[in-house]
Design an enzyme around this catalytic site. Structure first.
Site: not given
Ligand code: PEP
Length: 249
Positions: A9, A11, A94, A96, A166, A172, A211
């Site tokens: 992803n 972003k 997501h 976000e 998630e 993040g 992460s």
């Molecule tokens: C994400 O944005 O779906 C995500 C898992 O980000 P990160 O791996 O940076 O935590």
């Protein structure tokens, strides 16, 4: 037997030059027998992904789409537009989008229906906040998020979903759910899928996101119900993304 799937992803990151080198690095570095993989790019770069990745094992897709088919929805991108660029996947719901764009589970469900109707594979994201986990509400929260989608789609379409668990507190932040914590939620999600369609549930890919990095990917993906990863930060560096794809294989 479920195949492992690793999706990046991006972003709101990238530009033409940086994407070109990232895409070339990923497709050149994949070894035989690697897990299935794809990148979800910002919509303006889908044409670039299509040009760079057609004929490679790397798939591509988008990070969101409209629930509507067409019309007066300024700024939105439809499922058919994603299909015009041969997208295979679309990330939906997501955290976000849920947090900054106030997307409800009902809207995510409508988007999922629209994605399926267009032939896309929806990667439906679900996850709890830290406050919800600490209040012991994890299963209720993710269950309600998945429940809204399952209510909106047909029983047969359960087989066409990809889920991404998630935990919001892990995205993040560098904090990862332990493999056992993640497995517990993944198993609960699969049980919920089985209530909707018992035959399809064992084959649905449930990705972990939050992460995931080269140094923790293998351990997470060794869990019986963790079928791959949705990768944010580590998907922006070809060597890290490749290491995760190879850890999944
Ligand atoms: C994400 O944005 O779906 C995500 C898992 O980000 P990160 O791996 O940076 O935590």
């Amino acid at each position: 037997m479920r195949r492992k799937l690793v999706i990046g992803n991006w972003k709101m990151n990238g530009n033409l030059a940086a994407n070109a080198s990232l895409l070339a690095g990923i497709s050149a570095g994949l070894s035989a027998g690697a897990a299935d993989c794809a990148v979800c790019a910002p919509a303006p770069y889908l044409a670039q992904c299509q040009a760079a990745l057609t004929g490679t094992p790397v798939g591509w897709g988008a990070q969101d789409m409209s629930a509507h088919a067409s019309g007066a929805y300024t700024g939105e991108v439809s499922a058919a537009m994603l299909v015009d660029f041969a997208s295979r996947y679309v990330i939906l719901g997501h955290s976000e989008r849920r947090a900054y764009h106030l997307e409800s589970s009902e809207l995510v469900a409508k988007k999922t229906v629209a994605a399926l109707a267009a032939g896309l594979i929806p990667v439906v994201c679900i996850g709890e906040t830290l406050a919800e986990r600490e209040a012991g509400q994890t299963n209720a929260v993710v269950g309600a998020q998945l429940g809204a989608v399952l209510e909106a789609i047909s029983t047969a379409d359960v087989a066409r979903l990809v889920l991404a668990y998630e935990p919001v507190w892990a995205i993040g932040t560098g904090k990862t759910a332990t493999p056992e914590m993640a497995q517990e939620v993944h198993a609960a999600l699969r049980a919920q899928l089985a209530q909707a369609n018992a035959a399809a549930a064992p084959a649905v890919q449930i990705l972990y996101g939050g992460s995931m990095k080269p140094d923790n990917a293998k351990e997470l993906m060794a869990q019986p119900d963790i079928d791959g990863g949705l990768i944010g930060g580590a998907a922006l560096k070809a060597t890290d993304f490749l290491a995760i794809i190879h850890a999944a294989a």
